[in-house]
Write a protein that holds these residues in place. Structure first.
Motif, PDB file in Angstrom:
ATOM      1  N   PRO A 204       0.796  -1.225   0.000  1.00  0.00           N
ATOM      2  CA  PRO A 204       0.000   0.000   0.000  1.00  0.00           C
ATOM      3  C   PRO A 204       0.834   1.283   0.000  1.00  0.00           C
ATOM      4  O   PRO A 204       0.349   2.347  -0.380  1.00  0.00           O
ATOM      5  CB  PRO A 204      -0.840  -0.107   1.281  1.00  0.00           C
ATOM      6  CG  PRO A 204      -0.953  -1.578   1.512  1.00  0.00           C
ATOM      7  CD  PRO A 204       0.383  -2.129   1.090  1.00  0.00           C
ATOM      8  N   ASP A 205       2.101   1.171   0.385  1.00  0.00           N
ATOM      9  CA  ASP A 205       2.958   2.358   0.404  1.00  0.00           C
ATOM     10  C   ASP A 205       3.345   2.847  -0.990  1.00  0.00           C
ATOM     11  O   ASP A 205       3.887   3.939  -1.137  1.00  0.00           O
ATOM     12  CB  ASP A 205       4.206   2.108   1.251  1.00  0.00           C
ATOM     13  CG  ASP A 205       3.900   2.165   2.739  1.00  0.00           C
ATOM     14  OD1 ASP A 205       2.867   2.769   3.111  1.00  0.00           O
ATOM     15  OD2 ASP A 205       4.680   1.606   3.519  1.00  0.00           O
TER      16      ASP A 205
ATOM     17  N   SER B 267       1.334   3.953  -2.858  1.00  0.00           N
ATOM     18  CA  SER B 267       0.486   5.143  -2.996  1.00  0.00           C
ATOM     19  C   SER B 267       1.250   6.436  -2.708  1.00  0.00           C
ATOM     20  O   SER B 267       0.826   7.516  -3.118  1.00  0.00           O
ATOM     21  CB  SER B 267      -0.732   5.045  -2.080  1.00  0.00           C
ATOM     22  OG  SER B 267      -0.334   4.999  -0.721  1.00  0.00           O
TER      23      SER B 267
ATOM     24  N   ALA C 221       2.152   9.162  -5.427  1.00  0.00           N
ATOM     25  CA  ALA C 221       1.271  10.276  -5.811  1.00  0.00           C
ATOM     26  C   ALA C 221       1.816  11.610  -5.307  1.00  0.00           C
ATOM     27  O   ALA C 221       1.459  12.668  -5.835  1.00  0.00           O
ATOM     28  CB  ALA C 221      -0.142  10.040  -5.296  1.00  0.00           C
TER      29      ALA C 221
ATOM     30  N   GLY D  61      -1.126  13.832  -3.412  1.00  0.00           N
ATOM     31  CA  GLY D  61      -0.406  12.781  -2.697  1.00  0.00           C
ATOM     32  C   GLY D  61      -1.104  12.376  -1.417  1.00  0.00           C
ATOM     33  O   GLY D  61      -1.263  11.182  -1.133  1.00  0.00           O
TER      34      GLY D  61
ATOM     35  N   VAL E  80      -4.490  10.452  -2.235  1.00  0.00           N
ATOM     36  CA  VAL E  80      -4.267   9.080  -2.709  1.00  0.00           C
ATOM     37  C   VAL E  80      -3.733   8.218  -1.566  1.00  0.00           C
ATOM     38  O   VAL E  80      -4.207   7.092  -1.342  1.00  0.00           O
ATOM     39  CB  VAL E  80      -3.311   9.065  -3.921  1.00  0.00           C
ATOM     40  CG1 VAL E  80      -2.893   7.647  -4.278  1.00  0.00           C
ATOM     41  CG2 VAL E  80      -3.948   9.761  -5.118  1.00  0.00           C
ATOM     42  N   TYR E  81      -2.761   8.730  -0.829  1.00  0.00           N
ATOM     43  CA  TYR E  81      -2.197   7.994   0.301  1.00  0.00           C
ATOM     44  C   TYR E  81      -3.299   7.634   1.302  1.00  0.00           C
ATOM     45  O   TYR E  81      -3.376   6.488   1.767  1.00  0.00           O
ATOM     46  CB  TYR E  81      -1.113   8.827   0.985  1.00  0.00           C
ATOM     47  CG  TYR E  81      -0.466   8.131   2.152  1.00  0.00           C
ATOM     48  CD1 TYR E  81       0.675   7.351   1.968  1.00  0.00           C
ATOM     49  CD2 TYR E  81      -0.981   8.247   3.439  1.00  0.00           C
ATOM     50  CE1 TYR E  81       1.277   6.698   3.042  1.00  0.00           C
ATOM     51  CE2 TYR E  81      -0.391   7.595   4.508  1.00  0.00           C
ATOM     52  CZ  TYR E  81       0.731   6.826   4.307  1.00  0.00           C
ATOM     53  OH  TYR E  81       1.313   6.181   5.366  1.00  0.00           O
ATOM     54  N   ASN E  82      -4.148   8.584   1.630  1.00  0.00           N
ATOM     55  CA  ASN E  82      -5.203   8.356   2.619  1.00  0.00           C
ATOM     56  C   ASN E  82      -6.224   7.323   2.152  1.00  0.00           C
ATOM     57  O   ASN E  82      -6.738   6.548   2.956  1.00  0.00           O
ATOM     58  CB  ASN E  82      -5.884   9.666   2.999  1.00  0.00           C
ATOM     59  CG  ASN E  82      -4.984  10.537   3.834  1.00  0.00           C
ATOM     60  OD1 ASN E  82      -3.992  10.085   4.399  1.00  0.00           O
ATOM     61  ND2 ASN E  82      -5.312  11.815   3.904  1.00  0.00           N
TER      62      ASN E  82
ATOM     63  N   PHE F 145      -5.581   4.732   0.434  1.00  0.00           N
ATOM     64  CA  PHE F 145      -4.960   3.427   0.623  1.00  0.00           C
ATOM     65  C   PHE F 145      -4.587   3.142   2.076  1.00  0.00           C
ATOM     66  O   PHE F 145      -4.123   2.042   2.381  1.00  0.00           O
ATOM     67  CB  PHE F 145      -3.714   3.298  -0.264  1.00  0.00           C
ATOM     68  CG  PHE F 145      -4.050   3.042  -1.697  1.00  0.00           C
ATOM     69  CD1 PHE F 145      -4.221   1.755  -2.160  1.00  0.00           C
ATOM     70  CD2 PHE F 145      -4.217   4.100  -2.576  1.00  0.00           C
ATOM     71  CE1 PHE F 145      -4.552   1.516  -3.486  1.00  0.00           C
ATOM     72  CE2 PHE F 145      -4.542   3.874  -3.900  1.00  0.00           C
ATOM     73  CZ  PHE F 145      -4.708   2.580  -4.364  1.00  0.00           C
ATOM     74  N   HIS F 146      -4.792   4.108   2.959  1.00  0.00           N
ATOM     75  CA  HIS F 146      -4.413   3.928   4.358  1.00  0.00           C
ATOM     76  C   HIS F 146      -5.562   4.187   5.338  1.00  0.00           C
ATOM     77  O   HIS F 146      -5.341   4.565   6.485  1.00  0.00           O
ATOM     78  CB  HIS F 146      -3.199   4.813   4.690  1.00  0.00           C
ATOM     79  CG  HIS F 146      -1.942   4.278   4.092  1.00  0.00           C
ATOM     80  ND1 HIS F 146      -1.594   4.505   2.795  1.00  0.00           N
ATOM     81  CD2 HIS F 146      -0.969   3.494   4.620  1.00  0.00           C
ATOM     82  CE1 HIS F 146      -0.447   3.894   2.531  1.00  0.00           C
ATOM     83  NE2 HIS F 146      -0.053   3.270   3.630  1.00  0.00           N
TER      84      HIS F 146
ATOM     85  N   TRP G 145      -3.772  -5.900   3.438  1.00  0.00           N
ATOM     86  CA  TRP G 145      -3.972  -4.454   3.383  1.00  0.00           C
ATOM     87  C   TRP G 145      -4.336  -3.914   4.765  1.00  0.00           C
ATOM     88  O   TRP G 145      -3.780  -2.916   5.229  1.00  0.00           O
ATOM     89  CB  TRP G 145      -5.053  -4.154   2.362  1.00  0.00           C
ATOM     90  CG  TRP G 145      -5.282  -2.732   1.987  1.00  0.00           C
ATOM     91  CD1 TRP G 145      -4.642  -1.625   2.437  1.00  0.00           C
ATOM     92  CD2 TRP G 145      -6.248  -2.267   1.049  1.00  0.00           C
ATOM     93  NE1 TRP G 145      -5.153  -0.501   1.843  1.00  0.00           N
ATOM     94  CE2 TRP G 145      -6.142  -0.874   0.983  1.00  0.00           C
ATOM     95  CE3 TRP G 145      -7.203  -2.902   0.263  1.00  0.00           C
ATOM     96  CZ2 TRP G 145      -6.950  -0.090   0.160  1.00  0.00           C
ATOM     97  CZ3 TRP G 145      -8.000  -2.125  -0.560  1.00  0.00           C
ATOM     98  CH2 TRP G 145      -7.879  -0.739  -0.606  1.00  0.00           C
TER      99      TRP G 145
END
Length: 115
Positions: free
Chosen positions: A38-39, A41, A44, A52, A55-57, A59-60, A87
């Motif tokens: 997942p990192d 991401s 972005a 960034g 997109v990161y959020n 996936f997290h 995940w």
């Protein structure tokens, strides 16, 4: 104190998911291979901090990973279950180590702490 609760919550999620993963008898090599996926991401952030962080959020957050687990149960899909569990374990591990959801101001500004 709130920060400690978030770390403990992450630990509990991680341990619970590892236990469930073991019940399915999935490969531990796949777990180790995919736990950090997942990192990806974070790439972005090459666009800009706002995109960034968003997109990161995505996936997290537990929302999508747990939805994937429910979908796996509904569809009786081991592949979706494996991905959803790994995940979710990744997110729990991140929370345990203090990595939280990102603010759009910078990569180091999270809901748990400033990195």
């Amino acid at each position: 104190m709130v920060k400690k609760f978030l770390h403990i919550e992450g630990l509990m999620v991680l341990l619970t998911v590892i236990y469930i993963y073991s019940l399915y008898e999935f490969s531990w090599w796949i777990f180790l291979l995919l736990i950090l996926s997942p990192d990806v991401s974070m790439l972005a952030y090459l666009i800009n901090d706002r995109i960034g962080a968003k997109v990161y959020n995505v996936f997290h957050t537990y929302t999508l990973s747990i939805f994937m687990i429910f979908l796996a149960i509904f569809l009786k899909s081991d592949a979706w279950m494996l991905i959803g569990l790994i995940w979710t374990a990744h997110i729990g591990m991140d929370r345990l180590f203090g990595y939280g959801l990102k603010y759009t101001s910078s990569f180091k500004a999270t809901h748990i702490q400033r990195l």
